[in-house]
Design a protein around this motif. Structure first.
Motif, PDB file in Angstrom:
ATOM      1  N   VAL A  13       0.835  -1.200   0.000  1.00 42.41           N
ATOM      2  CA  VAL A  13       0.000   0.000   0.000  1.00 42.41           C
ATOM      3  C   VAL A  13       0.869   1.250   0.000  1.00 42.41           C
ATOM      4  O   VAL A  13       0.568   2.237  -0.682  1.00 42.41           O
ATOM      5  CB  VAL A  13      -0.956  -0.005   1.216  1.00 42.41           C
ATOM      6  N   SER A  14       1.971   1.225   0.732  1.00 45.93           N
ATOM      7  CA  SER A  14       2.866   2.384   0.778  1.00 45.93           C
ATOM      8  C   SER A  14       3.445   2.682  -0.598  1.00 45.93           C
ATOM      9  O   SER A  14       3.578   3.848  -0.989  1.00 45.93           O
ATOM     10  CB  SER A  14       3.988   2.163   1.800  1.00 45.93           C
ATOM     11  N   GLU A  15       3.771   1.638  -1.374  1.00 43.19           N
ATOM     12  CA  GLU A  15       4.296   1.842  -2.729  1.00 43.19           C
ATOM     13  C   GLU A  15       3.209   2.359  -3.667  1.00 43.19           C
ATOM     14  O   GLU A  15       3.471   3.185  -4.539  1.00 43.19           O
ATOM     15  CB  GLU A  15       4.885   0.542  -3.271  1.00 43.19           C
ATOM     16  N   LEU A  16       1.988   1.865  -3.502  1.00 43.60           N
ATOM     17  CA  LEU A  16       0.870   2.340  -4.318  1.00 43.60           C
ATOM     18  C   LEU A  16       0.630   3.824  -4.082  1.00 43.60           C
ATOM     19  O   LEU A  16       0.377   4.584  -5.021  1.00 43.60           O
ATOM     20  CB  LEU A  16      -0.392   1.540  -3.994  1.00 43.60           C
ATOM     21  N   LEU A  17       0.729   4.244  -2.838  1.00 39.57           N
ATOM     22  CA  LEU A  17       0.538   5.653  -2.512  1.00 39.57           C
ATOM     23  C   LEU A  17       1.688   6.501  -3.043  1.00 39.57           C
ATOM     24  O   LEU A  17       1.486   7.634  -3.489  1.00 39.57           O
ATOM     25  CB  LEU A  17       0.408   5.822  -0.998  1.00 39.57           C
ATOM     26  N   PHE A  18       2.897   5.956  -3.001  1.00 43.02           N
ATOM     27  CA  PHE A  18       4.063   6.689  -3.477  1.00 43.02           C
ATOM     28  C   PHE A  18       3.924   7.057  -4.947  1.00 43.02           C
ATOM     29  O   PHE A  18       4.375   8.118  -5.386  1.00 43.02           O
ATOM     30  CB  PHE A  18       5.323   5.854  -3.260  1.00 43.02           C
ATOM     31  N   LEU A  19       3.262   6.186  -5.726  1.00 45.71           N
ATOM     32  CA  LEU A  19       3.109   6.430  -7.163  1.00 45.71           C
ATOM     33  C   LEU A  19       1.774   7.072  -7.515  1.00 45.71           C
ATOM     34  O   LEU A  19       1.458   7.238  -8.697  1.00 45.71           O
ATOM     35  CB  LEU A  19       3.251   5.106  -7.923  1.00 45.71           C
ATOM     36  N   SER A  20       0.973   7.453  -6.523  1.00 44.87           N
ATOM     37  CA  SER A  20      -0.368   7.979  -6.786  1.00 44.87           C
ATOM     38  C   SER A  20      -0.370   9.401  -7.326  1.00 44.87           C
ATOM     39  O   SER A  20      -1.412   9.899  -7.744  1.00 44.87           O
ATOM     40  CB  SER A  20      -1.217   7.912  -5.510  1.00 44.87           C
ATOM     41  N   ALA A  21       0.767  10.078  -7.315  1.00 47.05           N
ATOM     42  CA  ALA A  21       0.861  11.411  -7.916  1.00 47.05           C
ATOM     43  C   ALA A  21       1.521  11.355  -9.291  1.00 47.05           C
ATOM     44  O   ALA A  21       1.809  12.382  -9.891  1.00 47.05           O
ATOM     45  CB  ALA A  21       1.646  12.351  -7.001  1.00 47.05           C
ATOM     46  N   ARG A  22       1.771  10.146  -9.779  1.00 46.07           N
ATOM     47  CA  ARG A  22       2.425   9.952 -11.073  1.00 46.07           C
ATOM     48  C   ARG A  22       1.394   9.957 -12.182  1.00 46.07           C
ATOM     49  O   ARG A  22       0.422   9.194 -12.155  1.00 46.07           O
ATOM     50  CB  ARG A  22       3.172   8.617 -11.050  1.00 46.07           C
ATOM     51  N   GLY A  23       1.556  10.839 -13.172  1.00 45.95           N
ATOM     52  CA  GLY A  23       0.639  10.903 -14.292  1.00 45.95           C
ATOM     53  C   GLY A  23       0.847   9.753 -15.261  1.00 45.95           C
ATOM     54  O   GLY A  23       1.949   9.209 -15.390  1.00 45.95           O
ATOM     55  N   PHE A  24      -0.214   9.379 -15.965  1.00 46.82           N
ATOM     56  CA  PHE A  24      -0.145   8.302 -16.949  1.00 46.82           C
ATOM     57  C   PHE A  24       0.881   8.611 -18.036  1.00 46.82           C
ATOM     58  O   PHE A  24       1.490   7.715 -18.615  1.00 46.82           O
ATOM     59  CB  PHE A  24      -1.535   8.107 -17.574  1.00 46.82           C
TER      60      PHE A  24
END
Length: 397
Positions: free
Chosen positions: A239-250
């Protein structure tokens, strides 16, 4: 032989082995056979409920041991078995230690031995799934309590979680995500980094005012702060890794600058990116056509399939959002289970006390009472109230 619904995966370049598995178990299990590891790993990513994985030792490509280790990262609850003619102590040791195999079977293997091994592996998988479900329920309850408490002291940061969680579950159903635990945890914990940011930066960002390069950098790094807080908690590492990339645009924009792009970004991270930006673009009553048009201006930032699915589901279901009775209540009439339709604001300062879509609990109702006694709360409060409810919380004092 008991019929199982969760898939069985067999990875072996020998077509005779693959046919034997289909012949022995195809009538009772969903047997999926592959000749190479990469195709099998792609299947596992799409079928995370896989129960048992069989692999040969000398698998072309990355090898059987490395394949089993990679499969553990995708489907940790699956039982992994090695089926091979290799009998050396070194091969067995490598399989059990490096490949984390549940069992080592020698070729040729008698049908009855293979059937017994499969039944044992399925029992192991069922116990693993049961233990994980119990742990997830316990952790989910702890996280919910944490978020409820943080939401009382940082309402601005956590005001979107209830709304986005509902939208995420609706979108997950539309695109076929069956297990939503990681998605829900990611949504609930996503504001943690924001809660640590300076209030003036958040205020400027929410008001769509321009930010300095330094302020933008601080804002973009909030997912990293969340990852740092969560990565050492068991079961929340992913979950921490998923959140880390949640500001990454497609399209590769956003934070981190050197992160993955397109479909390489985890789907849950893409969902968070889309729904978070949609929340900020939406009016108080929820997403509308104008909100989606605002996202379309920079549509390259979003997964096009997710964007289309969200538009379909969230706009079509607007009329279904409020199925309960709408009531205007004073604090003394609020009940656990009531859902706030509007933000609850302080009487004079208009400070946010509790955000819309928050489901009231005895604790939050008492906090509203205390806040009203000391500062004042704007009343009446509009809530959605369903037919089956607990008793009202008795007024304190």
């Amino acid at each position: 032989m008991e019929t199982a619904t969760d898939p069985i995966v067999v990875v072996d370049p020998d077509i005779a082995v693959r046919k034997a598995f289909q012949r022995l178990f195809g009538d009772h299990y969903k047997v999926n056979c592959f000749s190479d590891s990469e195709e099998a790993l792609q299947f596992l990513k799409q079928n995370t409920n896989t129960a048992v994985i069989f692999s040969c030792f000398n698998l072309p490509g990355r090898g059987g041991t490395a394949f089993l280790r990679a499969s553990e990262m995708i489907v940790p609850q699956a039982a992994r078995l090695m089926l091979t003619r290799e009998t050396s102590a070194e091969a067995v040791k490598k399989t059990l230690n490096e490949g984390r195999a549940f069992m080592f079977l020698e070729k040729p293997c008698r049908p009855e031995d293979l059937a017994n091994a499969l039944e044992t592996a399925l029992a192991y998988h069922r116990q693993q799934a049961k233990d994980r479900a119990m742990l997830e329920r316990t952790l989910a309850g702890s996280v919910k309590l944490l978020i409820d408490m943080l939401g009382l002291f940082h309402p601005e940061a956590f005001r979107r979680t209830a709304t986005v969680r509902k939208q995420a579950l609706r979108l997950a159903k539309e695109i076929g995500i069956r297990k939503t635990w990681e998605l829900e945890m990611a949504v609930m914990l996503s504001p943690l980094g924001e809660a640590l940011l300076p209030k003036q930066i958040l205020a400027r960002y929410r008001a769509a005012r321009s930010l300095t390069e330094q302020e933008r950098d601080v804002l973009d790094r909030s997912p990293g702060q969340t990852r740092d807080l969560l990565q050492n908690i068991p079961q929340l590492e992913k979950v921490s890794e998923l959140l880390f990339l949640s500001a990454r645009g497609f399209d590769g924009s956003g934070f981190p600058k050197d992160g993955p792009t397109g479909s390489e970004i985890p789907k849950i991270s893409r969902i968070l990116k889309l729904l978070t930006d949609l929340w900020y673009a939406s009016p108080e009553h929820g997403p509308d056509v104008a909100a989606f048009e605002a996202l379309m201006i920079k549509k390259s930032k979003y997964d096009p399939e997710l964007l289309e699915a969200a538009r379909k589901v969230l706009l079509d279901d607007l009329a279904e959002d409020r199925k309960g009775q709408i009531s205007e209540c004073y604090i003394r009439s609020l009940r656990p289970g009531d859902i706030l339709i509007d933000d609850v604001l302080a009487e004079n300062s208009h400070e946010l006390v509790l955000s819309r879509d928050h489901t009231l609990t005895p604790t939050t109702i008492r906090r509203l009472e205390h806040f009203h006694h000391t500062t004042g709360v704007r009343q009446p409060i509009r809530v959605e109230r369903h037919a089956v409810l607990e008793e009202p919380v008795k007024a304190s004092g």
